[in-house]
Enzyme design. Structure first.
Site, PDB file in Angstrom:
ATOM      1  N   SER A  51       1.519   1.589   7.435  1.00  0.00           N
ATOM      2  CA  SER A  51       1.633   3.045   7.288  1.00  0.00           C
ATOM      3  C   SER A  51       1.820   3.725   8.628  1.00  0.00           C
ATOM      4  O   SER A  51       1.362   3.215   9.670  1.00  0.00           O
ATOM      5  CB  SER A  51       0.338   3.559   6.637  1.00  0.00           C
ATOM      6  N   TYR A  62      -8.499   4.753   6.649  1.00  0.00           N
ATOM      7  CA  TYR A  62      -7.240   4.284   6.050  1.00  0.00           C
ATOM      8  C   TYR A  62      -6.321   3.724   7.150  1.00  0.00           C
ATOM      9  O   TYR A  62      -5.796   2.615   7.040  1.00  0.00           O
ATOM     10  CB  TYR A  62      -6.558   5.436   5.301  1.00  0.00           C
TER      11      TYR A  62
END
Ligand SMILES: NC(=O)c1ccc[n+]([C@@H]2O[C@H](COP(=O)([O-])OP(=O)(O)OC[C@H]3O[C@@H](n4cnc5c(N)ncnc54)[C@H](O)[C@@H]3O)[C@@H](O)[C@H]2O)c1
Length: 337
Positions: A140, A165
């Site tokens: 990501s 995350y």
């Protein structure tokens, strides 16, 4: 069959493969990838737990489209028990399943460790056990965190994560490296930058904004709407994955990580304006201060992957929003509360 054919892609490069495993195949990106592979006659074995990350009716809709194709088989199971899957022959793994919401990781960090880190190790262990040597996995743009050097380049040091995350995705890349070095499992990791498009995730900004406008609800714009995001249209993402697969399909030794973005940042305020224009409605905006977890800017440099595949995919943002909004309007009832 009508819907399935409508969203099949034109290009075809996954030709030599027989069976692939896609984790998170009823998620947004997994679904589009599965459509592409199925349209090329590849057997898609999917695993998806239909996790409660967002309204599962979106996952059911995607699954109902996929299941019209006989070459698709879904295991509605959690990855944590991946050993249930006793598969004879899988040529390739696409590991996309994860808890993908960034903000929610602030309240439940250990859940992200389980979902995104432990489960990634389980997938690589599964590959090791079944001698599957090729994996593509989702990383990501969140790995760049508070990096202030733009555009974000793959060579930048990943030392400034802003969320668990982001940390979990840095760990994912490190796990891939470990399995490459020690067990010769080849992989490519993809740092996706805010992917959007038809069948997209209802927990992402574009969909939240449409929904809020339809329901005449307030839209909170953090950092007073000044945050800049590199939005990437789903077709471009699938085309890049496709092209990368073509590049590595006959290789026995590869490892790398690539950005997949659009190389253009748009402010969230501009995005709302565009959606107002599309819906012909005014949004009720509430300007809010910055949230620490949100980077002020994301912007990908795409030189590395473009050089690798010797091509470039770039859907104009307005065209991407047009296609997305057409899908949203067709499925408006999903967004009316
Ligand atoms: N969409 C984006 O903008 C974006 C940006 C950066 C990275 N990513 C990454 O790309 C991947 C796919 O993202 P997406 O947008 O399609 O998300 P998504 O939430 O739509 O898809 C993930 C799917 O994985 C499934 N899943 C989650 N945990 C599972 C588990 N333990 N066992 C089995 N299934 C499980 C979910 O039910 C879901 O269907 C994720 O790894 C995400 O972190 C996405």
């Amino acid at each position: 069959m009508f819907l399935f054919n409508k969203i099949c892609y034109k290009h075809s490069t996954f030709l030599t493969m027989k069976s692939v495993l896609i984790t998170g195949c009823c998620g947004f990106i997994g679904f589009h990838l599965a459509i592409r592979l199925l349209s090329q006659n590849i057997n898609v074995i999917g695993i998806d737990s239909f996790s409660s990350s967002y309204d599962i009716k979106f996952k059911k809709i995607r699954h109902n489209i996929l299941k019209k194709n006989k070459k698709y088989k879904l295991y509605k199971k959690d990855l944590s028990n991946i050993n249930f899957l006793n598969i004879k022959k899988i040529d390739f793994i696409f590991h996309l399943a994860a808890e993908a919401g960034v903000r929610k990781s602030i309240n439940n960090p250990l859940y992200y460790v389980e979902q995104n880190i432990s489960n990634t190790i389980k997938i690589f262990e599964f590959a090791r056990k079944h001698k599957i040597k090729k994996i593509f996995y989702a990383s990501s743009s969140s790995v760049y965190g508070n990096n202030k050097s733009y555009p974000a380049r793959e060579v930048h040091t990943l030392s400034k994560p802003l969320s668990v995350y982001g940390i979990s995705k840095i760990a994912t890349e490190n796990i891939a490296y470990y399995y490459y070095k020690i067990f010769n499992i080849n992989s490519l990791g993809f740092r996706f930058f805010t992917v959007y498009g038809p069948y997209g995730r209802p927990d992402m900004s574009i969909f939240i904004f449409f929904k809020s406008i339809f329901n005449k609800k307030k839209i909170n714009l953090f950092n007073y709407g000044k945050n800049l995001r590199d939005f990437t249209f789903i077709d471009d993402v699938i085309n890049y994955l496709d092209a990368c697969l073509k590049k590595v399909k006959s290789k026995n030794n590869f490892f790398d990580v690539y950005n997949i973005g659009d190389e253009k940042s748009i402010s969230v305020k501009e995005l709302v304006k565009l959606i107002e224009k599309t819906t012909k409605n005014k949004a009720k905006i509430s300007l809010k201060p910055k949230i620490k977890l949100d980077p002020e800017k994301s912007l990908a440099e795409m030189k590395k992957i473009n050089k690798f595949i010797k091509n470039r995919y770039k859907t104009n943002f307005k065209d991407g929003i047009k296609k997305t909004s057409e899908w949203i309007f067709k499925n408006k009832k999903l967004f009316i509360s």
